[in-house]
Design a protein around this motif. Structure first.
Motif, short mmCIF file in Angstrom:
data_model
loop_
_atom_site.label_atom_id
_atom_site.label_comp_id
_atom_site.label_asym_id
_atom_site.label_seq_id
_atom_site.Cartn_x
_atom_site.Cartn_y
_atom_site.Cartn_z
N ALA A 117 -2.71 18.20 30.40
CA ALA A 117 -3.03 19.22 29.39
C ALA A 117 -3.67 20.44 30.05
CB ALA A 117 -3.98 18.63 28.35
N THR A 118 -4.56 20.19 31.01
CA THR A 118 -5.21 21.30 31.73
C THR A 118 -4.17 22.16 32.45
OG1 THR A 118 -7.18 19.95 32.06
CG2 THR A 118 -6.95 21.88 33.47
N GLU A 119 -3.16 21.51 33.02
CA GLU A 119 -2.10 22.25 33.70
C GLU A 119 -1.33 23.14 32.73
OE1 GLU A 119 1.46 21.56 36.96
OE2 GLU A 119 -0.19 20.16 36.73
N CYS A 120 -1.03 22.62 31.54
CA CYS A 120 -0.35 23.42 30.52
C CYS A 120 -1.19 24.64 30.15
CB CYS A 120 -0.10 22.59 29.27
SG CYS A 120 1.08 21.25 29.48
N PHE A 121 -2.50 24.44 29.98
CA PHE A 121 -3.38 25.53 29.57
C PHE A 121 -3.54 26.57 30.67
CE2 PHE A 121 -5.54 22.12 26.77
CZ PHE A 121 -4.62 22.32 25.77
N ILE B 299 -13.91 33.11 34.19
CA ILE B 299 -14.63 31.83 34.26
C ILE B 299 -14.53 31.09 32.93
CG2 ILE B 299 -16.94 30.80 34.48
CD1 ILE B 299 -17.58 33.08 36.49
N GLN B 300 -14.68 31.83 31.81
CA GLN B 300 -14.60 31.21 30.49
C GLN B 300 -13.21 30.63 30.22
OE1 GLN B 300 -15.86 34.42 27.93
NE2 GLN B 300 -18.03 33.82 28.01
N LEU B 301 -12.17 31.39 30.59
CA LEU B 301 -10.81 30.91 30.38
C LEU B 301 -10.53 29.66 31.23
CD1 LEU B 301 -8.81 34.28 30.29
CD2 LEU B 301 -9.11 32.68 28.39
N ALA B 302 -10.95 29.69 32.50
CA ALA B 302 -10.73 28.55 33.38
C ALA B 302 -11.49 27.32 32.88
CB ALA B 302 -11.16 28.89 34.81
N ALA B 303 -12.76 27.52 32.48
CA ALA B 303 -13.56 26.40 31.97
C ALA B 303 -12.94 25.82 30.70
CB ALA B 303 -14.99 26.86 31.69
N GLY B 304 -12.45 26.71 29.83
CA GLY B 304 -11.79 26.25 28.61
C GLY B 304 -10.56 25.39 28.90
N CYS B 305 -9.80 25.80 29.91
CA CYS B 305 -8.62 25.02 30.30
C CYS B 305 -9.00 23.61 30.77
CB CYS B 305 -7.86 25.74 31.42
SG CYS B 305 -7.05 27.28 30.91
N TRP B 306 -10.08 23.52 31.53
CA TRP B 306 -10.47 22.23 32.10
C TRP B 306 -11.06 21.28 31.07
CZ3 TRP B 306 -9.55 20.23 36.87
CH2 TRP B 306 -9.10 21.12 37.87
N VAL B 307 -11.75 21.80 30.05
CA VAL B 307 -12.49 20.91 29.14
C VAL B 307 -11.81 20.69 27.79
CG1 VAL B 307 -14.67 21.59 30.22
CG2 VAL B 307 -13.95 22.74 28.11
N THR B 308 -10.88 21.56 27.41
CA THR B 308 -10.30 21.47 26.06
C THR B 308 -9.61 20.13 25.80
OG1 THR B 308 -9.97 23.86 25.96
CG2 THR B 308 -8.68 22.53 24.43
N GLY B 309 -8.91 19.61 26.78
CA GLY B 309 -8.16 18.37 26.58
C GLY B 309 -8.99 17.11 26.59
N ILE B 310 -10.27 17.21 27.01
CA ILE B 310 -11.09 16.00 27.16
C ILE B 310 -11.31 15.27 25.84
CG2 ILE B 310 -13.41 15.18 27.78
CD1 ILE B 310 -13.43 17.27 30.02
N PRO B 311 -11.83 15.91 24.80
CA PRO B 311 -12.06 15.15 23.55
C PRO B 311 -10.78 14.69 22.87
CG PRO B 311 -12.48 17.50 23.21
CD PRO B 311 -12.28 17.30 24.68
N VAL B 312 -9.73 15.53 22.95
CA VAL B 312 -8.45 15.17 22.31
C VAL B 312 -7.91 13.88 22.90
CG1 VAL B 312 -6.05 15.88 21.95
CG2 VAL B 312 -7.89 17.56 21.77
#
Length: 318
Positions: free
Chosen positions: A116-120, A149-162
């Motif tokens: 998911a992080t790769e897609c983002f 930094i915000q965009l990269a951090a969002g990519c890394w963490v968004t898929g975690i809870p899902v």
């Protein structure tokens, strides 16, 4: 005598101690050859992506948003293949194909999160190119260091809870009958094939997550490139058009390889699934695409090639 993994009782499989990853056991004569091939590919992926990360960090000319995201992407590729390939190499080397229930769930979780992080990240890279080409005057203001930094951090963490919930849903199902996983890692479709009872909710979740994580990012990338190509075609200079295309072509190739195989694997009808095709597609987006990515970004990007030559020349002189 303890029952082996091959002849466990067929009764209560909800307390499984694990699965058996069959992997490439259907070609026993090729085990050594496959081990050598996958080991070489893994080393190439590690070295190629590590080299890109090093070059981006040591060369001042590459300290801009595009290469910042490329550095994140290369770090991600190392993590992504390391979730799958080392375990596969151990299985090929030792022929011990047992994987515990917890280890299987953990491998699936990290594979899904990193996928998911790769897609983002690929979507954010497309957005970066869209701003750079379609709104060049606003680019320094929009793509500032804080935004990157915000965009990269969002990519890394968004898929975690899902994917915590998604993985829990899959492994909450009862497993009965065979526990032989006809795959080389704990991917969703082969694990779901071993589940019994009502798998409708899990199958619907696959499509929902695939739409959110794969289809929507792909459509955003597609939309960005429609705008980008339209803008490039309006440029008066042939040289300008060629330069603009060259900065986008490598990213487009990576997107086509990764999203193409991922969409075919997860969004095609269940009736069309076959073990051979599933393994082939999985190999494509887990191993083949990552090994080509460093080559694509290095060979098709003049700035990276120049920085690479400078970096290697320093080491050769030393």
């Amino acid at each position: 005598m303890e029952p082996t993994g091959q002849n466990l009782p067929q009764g209560n499989q909800t307390t499984l101690i694990g699965f058996i990853l069959l992997g490439f056991s259907d070609v026993p004569d090729l085990q050594g050859f496959l081990f050598g091939v996958f080991l070489i590919i893994y080393v190439i992926i590690l070295m190629g992506n590590s080299l890109i990360i090093i070059i981006i960090n040591v060369d001042p000319s590459l300290r801009n948003p595009m290469y910042y995201f490329l550095g994140n992407f290369s770090s991600l590729e190392i993590c992504y293949v390391s979730v799958i390939v080392p375990r596969m190499l151990i299985d090929l080397c030792t022929q011990n194909r047992n994987i515990s229930f917890l280890a299987c769930a953990t491998q699936m979780y990290f594979f899904l999160v990193l996928g998911a992080t790769e897609c983002f990240i690929l979507t954010v890279m497309a957005y970066d190119r869209y701003i750079a080409i379609c709104n060049p005057l606003l680019y320094p203001l929009i793509m500032n260091s804080r935004m990157c930094i915000q965009l990269a951090a969002g990519c890394w963490v968004t898929g975690i809870p899902v994917h915590i919930g998604f993985t829990y849903q899959i492994f909450s199902l009862p497993f009965c009958g065979s526990h032989q996983l006809n795959h080389f890692f704990c991917d969703v479709p082969p694990v779901l094939q071993l589940a019994c009872g009502d798998t409708f909710m899990a199958e619907m979740l696959i499509y929902v997550v695939a739409v959110l994580v794969v289809t929507i990012p792909f459509m955003l990338i597609f939309g960005s490139y429609v705008k980008i190509i339209s803008t490039i075609m309006k440029l008066p200079s042939v040289t300008g058009r060629a330069k603009a295309f060259s900065t986008c072509s490598s990213h487009l190739m990576v997107v086509a390889l990764f999203f193409g195989s991922g969409i075919i694997s997860y969004l095609r009808p269940k009736s069309s699934h076959s073990t051979g095709m599933d393994k082939f597609l999985s190999l494509f987006y887990t191993i083949v695409t990552p090994v080509f990515n460093p080559m694509i970004y290095c060979l098709r990007n003049k700035d990276v090639m120049v920085a690479l030559k400078k970096f290697l020349s320093k080491w050769i002189v030393l």
